[in-house]
Design a protein around this motif. Structure first.
Motif, PDB file in Angstrom:
ATOM      1  N   HIS A 123       0.831  -1.205   0.000  1.00  0.00           N
ATOM      2  CA  HIS A 123       0.000   0.000   0.000  1.00  0.00           C
ATOM      3  C   HIS A 123       0.866   1.256   0.000  1.00  0.00           C
ATOM      4  N   ASN A 124       1.920   1.257   0.808  1.00  0.00           N
ATOM      5  CA  ASN A 124       2.697   2.472   1.023  1.00  0.00           C
ATOM      6  C   ASN A 124       3.628   2.811  -0.135  1.00  0.00           C
ATOM      7  N   ASN A 125       4.128   1.816  -0.845  1.00  0.00           N
ATOM      8  CA  ASN A 125       5.030   2.091  -1.966  1.00  0.00           C
ATOM      9  C   ASN A 125       4.299   2.817  -3.098  1.00  0.00           C
ATOM     10  N   ASP A 126       4.950   3.827  -3.660  1.00  0.00           N
ATOM     11  CA  ASP A 126       4.383   4.569  -4.786  1.00  0.00           C
ATOM     12  C   ASP A 126       4.918   3.982  -6.091  1.00  0.00           C
ATOM     13  N   ALA A 127       4.021   3.397  -6.884  1.00  0.00           N
ATOM     14  CA  ALA A 127       4.432   2.809  -8.159  1.00  0.00           C
ATOM     15  C   ALA A 127       4.896   3.885  -9.131  1.00  0.00           C
ATOM     16  N   HIS A 185       7.420  11.273 -19.294  1.00  0.00           N
ATOM     17  CA  HIS A 185       8.212  11.576 -18.099  1.00  0.00           C
ATOM     18  C   HIS A 185       7.913  10.573 -16.986  1.00  0.00           C
ATOM     19  N   ILE A 186       8.932  10.225 -16.224  1.00  0.00           N
ATOM     20  CA  ILE A 186       8.734   9.336 -15.086  1.00  0.00           C
ATOM     21  C   ILE A 186       8.010  10.093 -13.981  1.00  0.00           C
ATOM     22  N   THR A 187       6.968   9.479 -13.435  1.00  0.00           N
ATOM     23  CA  THR A 187       6.215  10.070 -12.331  1.00  0.00           C
ATOM     24  C   THR A 187       5.730   8.947 -11.414  1.00  0.00           C
ATOM     25  N   LYS A 188       4.886   9.277 -10.448  1.00  0.00           N
ATOM     26  CA  LYS A 188       4.394   8.268  -9.517  1.00  0.00           C
ATOM     27  C   LYS A 188       2.875   8.160  -9.625  1.00  0.00           C
ATOM     28  N   LYS A 189       2.382   6.964  -9.404  1.00  0.00           N
ATOM     29  CA  LYS A 189       0.942   6.730  -9.476  1.00  0.00           C
ATOM     30  C   LYS A 189       0.242   7.274  -8.242  1.00  0.00           C
ATOM     31  N   THR A 190       0.901   7.198  -7.096  1.00  0.00           N
ATOM     32  CA  THR A 190       0.385   7.733  -5.830  1.00  0.00           C
ATOM     33  C   THR A 190       1.473   8.580  -5.186  1.00  0.00           C
TER      34      THR A 190
END
Length: 366
Positions: free
Chosen positions: A259-263, A271-276
């Motif tokens: 849950h805590n890790n941001d994919a 561009h590289i970004t995060k899902k959460t």
């Protein structure tokens, strides 16, 4: 007294006492060529000055800032910028009784133990009025950040048991209520709650949230100068702050890695970004390009008129009722202080990061 300077490259030194002639700050490390006026600073000071609402101390100060150095023809010269705000409405007599005893929740006892002497008029250096210098310096830092497209939105997220709702979240609402809350309904409920506490001669704690947009990746270092570590020092240096969260904060302790890790993902532009953003914009002490999210917990105002037990300098147990002009809530006026300390930390990190890579230095000095 040591410890009145904050920052490494972009740094501030605050000076003055609550009931002294004036308070101020010296800002060092500001680049030359930044457009700056007293009006730029005053906008921020007006957000923290007393007497601005029924939930702030009735002390009447205009907190008018004077820039004494470092500006020429409307631009910074690269030399130290000294700023001053004069005290006008200090009622020192209100504090004459407390010279002989220690107020619960205040620094009276620890000051006496450390220095063997203290300025009891309004708390001296430990007074919330010391934050005038921080806010003035933070106003310059915020203007520098704006040059890079970095913006800060700061507000009260909770007061006592009342919290804002994301379903009613509206940044435009912040300036429309006395409590700096982005939720009209929550602000009304919190105001009613505070009215009850005022009648009981009591006070409330609260939480301030700061959201930073446009922060680049790479700010901060992975060991002692982690961005979150430096932010923690900055925010905890605010007198009434007793807790800090970044991202999910303490809630992360009750979840799992899945849950805590941001994919990581790629956006439409590749561009590289995060899902959460459970990390709150910081990974390994370094900004990750997502919005920075931090929350500061403010304790209730310790100066309350209700009877409290304490001891005097002779160790005798006594009951006191504190008189004077005090805020029933610190968090609302603490909003701009949190924003200022965050801005100061980010500018310092931005400047330090310029020397992190040789190719960056070559671009500067080519």
């Amino acid at each position: 007294m040591a410890g009145s300077t904050y920052g490494n490259i972009f740094k501030i030194t605050t000076w003055g006492e609550s009931h002294g002639k004036a308070l101020g700050v010296v800002v060092d490390g500001c680049p030359a060529g930044l457009s700056l006026s007293e009006e730029d600073i005053q906008v921020y000071l007006n957000r923290r000055k007393p007497g601005a609402s029924r939930f702030a101390t009735a002390r009447s100060e205009d907190d008018k800032v004077e820039i004494l150095s470092g500006i020429f023809e409307g631009k910074t010269t690269g030399t130290p910028i000294s700023m001053m705000v004069k005290n006008k409405d200090h009622h020192s007599a209100d504090y004459s009784k407390i010279a002989s005893y220690y107020r619960p929740g205040h620094a009276d006892y620890t000051f006496d133990e450390k220095y063997g002497f203290r300025d009891y008029r309004g708390g001296g250096r430990s007074s919330g009025r010391e934050t005038i210098g921080r806010v003035a310096g933070g106003a310059i830092a915020a203007k520098i950040l704006k040059e890079f497209g970095i913006t800060l939105n700061t507000y009260v997220a909770s007061i006592g048991p009342i919290s804002i709702s994301q379903n009613r979240f509206d940044l435009d609402e912040i300036d429309k209520n006395e409590l700096n809350m982005p939720d009209k309904v929550a602000a009304q409920e919190a105001a009613a709650y505070l009215e009850t506490l005022i009648k009981e001669k009591n006070s409330a704690g609260g939480t301030v949230e700061c959201i930073v947009q446009g922060l680049p990746t790479g700010l901060g270092d992975p060991v002692f100068d982690k961005l979150d570590a430096n932010l923690a020092k900055a925010i905890f240096s605010i007198g009434a702050v007793k807790g800090l969260e970044i991202g999910d904060g303490f809630a992360a302790a009750h979840t799992t890695g899945l849950h805590n890790n941001d994919a990581f993902i790629t956006d439409a532009q590749g561009h590289i970004t995060k899902k959460t953003n459970h990390s709150g914009g910081i990974l390994g002490g370094i900004s990750d390009g997502a919005q920075l999210v931090l929350r500061a917990a403010f304790k209730p105002t310790p100066s309350i008129a209700a009877p409290q037990q304490t001891v005097n300098k002779d160790g005798e147990e006594i009951t006191i009722e504190i008189v004077g002009r005090h805020d029933p809530l610190i968090a609302a006026r603490g909003v701009v202080v949190v924003e200022a300390m965050t801005a100061l930390t980010l500018v310092d990190a931005l400047f330090a990061n310029a020397s992190a890579r040789i190719d960056t230095l070559k671009k500067i000095y080519k």
